[in-house]
Enzyme design. Sequence first.
Site, mmCIF file in Angstrom:
data_model
loop_
_atom_site.group_PDB
_atom_site.id
_atom_site.type_symbol
_atom_site.label_atom_id
_atom_site.label_comp_id
_atom_site.label_asym_id
_atom_site.label_seq_id
_atom_site.Cartn_x
_atom_site.Cartn_y
_atom_site.Cartn_z
ATOM 1 N N LYS A 22 0.728 -1.937 -10.885
ATOM 2 C CA LYS A 22 1.265 -1.583 -12.200
ATOM 3 C C LYS A 22 2.316 -2.585 -12.632
ATOM 4 C CE LYS A 22 4.375 1.733 -10.082
ATOM 5 N NZ LYS A 22 4.664 3.105 -9.837
ATOM 6 N N ARG A 24 5.477 -2.729 -15.128
ATOM 7 C CA ARG A 24 6.400 -1.949 -15.960
ATOM 8 C C ARG A 24 7.090 -2.857 -16.975
ATOM 9 N NH1 ARG A 24 7.450 3.167 -14.416
ATOM 10 N NH2 ARG A 24 6.972 3.749 -12.285
ATOM 11 N N GLY A 54 6.167 12.142 -15.106
ATOM 12 C CA GLY A 54 4.731 12.292 -14.916
ATOM 13 C C GLY A 54 3.868 11.302 -15.665
ATOM 14 N N THR A 56 3.509 7.902 -15.445
ATOM 15 C CA THR A 56 2.817 6.942 -14.585
ATOM 16 C C THR A 56 1.765 7.641 -13.741
ATOM 17 O OG1 THR A 56 4.778 5.539 -14.505
ATOM 18 C CG2 THR A 56 3.139 5.212 -12.778
#
Length: 112
Positions: A22, A24, A54, A56
């Site tokens: 991921k 960010r 919640g 992600t």
Amino acid sequence: GVAGARRVADKVHAKGVVTILKRRISANVVEEMQVVGDIDGKICVIVDDMIDTGGTLCKAAGLLRDKGASKVYACATHGLFNGPALDRINESVLEEVCVTDSIPQRSNVDKC
């Protein structure tokens, strides 16, 4: 990280480990996610340290289903469940979410 995921997988006799990369752009905001590994037709368990809003978690679960996972579960050490977390989880593809009792969850149980 990946080494910890492999240790957990070995303990539960999982057939493999898949990583979600991921990127960010800020706290609680993920710009992009990628799945590394084969999940087609498999049951996936997301393991994390905490669930805050919640966002992600639900995005990762949706990505796993989109890539072919048959079911997606999640577990975390700390269930903070701030803001829209419970609504997001209830509306997500997650089959079940389990957290430890490091933070009392009585008030959240009825909302799930």
